[in-house]
Design a protein around this motif. Structure first.
Motif, PDB file in Angstrom:
ATOM      1  N   PHE A   1       1.903  -5.397  -9.637  1.00  0.00           N
ATOM      2  CA  PHE A   1       0.937  -5.504  -8.463  1.00  0.00           C
ATOM      3  C   PHE A   1       1.487  -6.380  -7.250  1.00  0.00           C
ATOM      4  N   SER A   2       2.867  -6.803  -7.275  1.00  0.00           N
ATOM      5  CA  SER A   2       3.427  -7.365  -6.209  1.00  0.00           C
ATOM      6  C   SER A   2       3.602  -6.327  -5.125  1.00  0.00           C
ATOM      7  N   ARG A   3       3.542  -6.614  -3.551  1.00  0.00           N
ATOM      8  CA  ARG A   3       3.356  -5.904  -2.833  1.00  0.00           C
ATOM      9  C   ARG A   3       4.233  -4.550  -2.657  1.00  0.00           C
ATOM     10  N   GLY A   4       5.603  -4.830  -2.896  1.00  0.00           N
ATOM     11  CA  GLY A   4       6.450  -3.510  -2.674  1.00  0.00           C
ATOM     12  C   GLY A   4       6.250  -2.711  -3.822  1.00  0.00           C
ATOM     13  N   ASN A   5       5.836  -3.305  -4.907  1.00  0.00           N
ATOM     14  CA  ASN A   5       5.581  -2.444  -5.974  1.00  0.00           C
ATOM     15  C   ASN A   5       4.562  -1.712  -5.947  1.00  0.00           C
ATOM     16  N   ILE A   6       3.539  -2.208  -5.506  1.00  0.00           N
ATOM     17  CA  ILE A   6       2.175  -1.230  -5.120  1.00  0.00           C
ATOM     18  C   ILE A   6       2.502  -0.052  -4.359  1.00  0.00           C
ATOM     19  N   GLN A   7       3.333  -0.458  -3.352  1.00  0.00           N
ATOM     20  CA  GLN A   7       4.019   0.824  -2.370  1.00  0.00           C
ATOM     21  C   GLN A   7       4.677   1.898  -3.301  1.00  0.00           C
ATOM     22  N   ILE A   8       5.565   1.345  -4.300  1.00  0.00           N
ATOM     23  CA  ILE A   8       6.254   2.343  -5.214  1.00  0.00           C
ATOM     24  C   ILE A   8       5.155   3.055  -5.978  1.00  0.00           C
TER      25      ILE A   8
END
Lengths: 255, 132
Positions: free
Chosen positions: A7-14
């Protein structure tokens, strides 16, 4: 090895990028869709998880791949999941049927374990017969360390056909040459004609999925572990609801 | 087909691709290379740059500039692989997917008016293979 919080920002985009293609979303049951409980018989999804999972299953293809027998798993999953796979991949795979040999193998292991349990009585140790595999639970033992040592000792006497997979206060005994969760997921992805796979699980048996060297798969572990081969993790089981909400949101479905 | 006809076909194909590329860039701000990369990335979320190059049959170094441009435009994200910090994983952003769909629509509209059919392209490529 650095596993990353999902749930970190970049990983949510992934995670969001998975909804732009045909992705199959697969889940483990105990410890993932349902919290771990002292008595495995009583494990169930929370009402909220069940409602979210139903909506997710109506939106995208889903699979539940569990160590439980298929008979045990089915009533715990709301209708809609495209695939239900039990016994660590031994039951429920499309195109595969139960194999009598595996059942006979399992009976032979029971013939060793049942007398041992009678000779070493511990009301906290429970042998679960799943037809094609066994699980020895010691969650309720008052002397967990001793129980673990004793179980380890008896399991060492098992034949070479038995594969021992330690879990959370449980030992799974599965056929060494039988399919495992990793193989099960691969077959389900191929059968569903999905272009990409997502898998979340919490246990040692899920490492068979996490260790698949396949770049068309995103793997998440419930609970951080530096030893795990999963790329991402969630901190606790309760966060699975948020994951289900995100999948719905990314597909433009309102809760 | 004679040798001179082969070369002429290849030349015509090259010119047409150039024209399509210029028109695409002018109308959408996206080149054919960027469009084809996005197309590939949509179906391969979290693919590594190296695997993407393998998939496209080109050298990884040829992709570097295009990846940087797409990242600057916010159309893709480049993240490090949690299992191997040397590997970079590429994924399309929502904006990237929206732009890709827009370009797809434009290309579909052009296709009906373009004289270049997919069979003629295949024919030229088949002829080209015989030369190389």
């Amino acid at each position: 090895m650095t596993v990353e919080y999902l749930f970190s920002r970049g990983n949510i985009q992934i995670l969001e990028s998975l909804c732009f293609t045909e992705t199959l979303y697969a889940f483990d049951f105990d410890g993932t869709l349902a919290p771990i409980v002292a008595k495995p018989d009583t494990a169930k999804m929370s009402a909220e998880t069940e409602s979210l999972f139903k909506k997710v299953s109506a939106t995208v293809p889903t699979a539940v791949i569990s160590g439980r027998s298929l008979k045990d798993l089915q009533p715990r999953i709301p209708p809609g999941a495209k695939y239900l796979v039990g016994n660590h991949g031994l039951e429920g795979l499309p195109g595969a049927s139960a194999i009598r040999e595996l059942n006979e193998m399992c009976n032979a292991w029971k013939a060793i374990l049942n007398p041992w349990l009678k000779e070493n009585p511990d009301p906290g140790i429970m042998l679960e017969d799943k037809g094609f595999s066994l699980a020895i639970h010691y969650r309720n033992s008052r002397a967990k360390k001793l129980a673990r040592e004793n179980i380890t000792q008896i399991l060492q006497s098992m034949d070479e056909h038995a594969k021992i997979i330690p879990g959370k206060l449980v030992f799974n005994v599965v056929p060494a040459r039988g399919p495992h969760k990793g193989l099960a997921l691969s077959r389900v992805i191929v059968h569903s004609k999905a272009r990409f796979g997502f898998y979340i699980g919490d246990d040692h048996t899920d490492e068979d999925v996490f260790s698949i060297n396949e770049n068309r798969l995103m793997t998440v572990r419930v609970g951080r572990s530096r030893k795990s081969q999963a790329r991402y993790y969630l901190r606790r089981q309760a966060e699975v609801n948020e994951l289900l909400r995100l999948i719905l949101r990314f597909h433009g479905v309102e809760e | 087909m004679s040798e001179s006809t082969h070369f002429l076909s290849i030349l015509q194909l090259g010119i047409r691709i150039q024209h399509v590329n210029q028109k695409l860039e002018r109308d959408t701000g996206m080149s054919l290379t960027q469009w084809s990369l996005l197309k590939c990335l949509v179906d391969h979320p979290t693919i590594s740059a190296l695997d993407l190059a393998d998939l496209l049959g080109i050298q990884a170094s040829s992709l570097t500039q295009s990846i940087k441009r797409l990242q600057r435009k916010g159309l893709i994200i480049v993240a490090k692989d949690p299992l191997d910090a040397r590997r970079k994983l590429l994924s399309v952003t929502r904006e990237g997917n929206v732009r890709l769909l827009e370009v797809d629509r434009k290309l579909k509209a052009w296709k009906s008016s373009a004289k270049l059919s997919s069979s003629s392209v295949q024919e030229v490529f088949r002829d080209l293979k015989q030369f190389l």
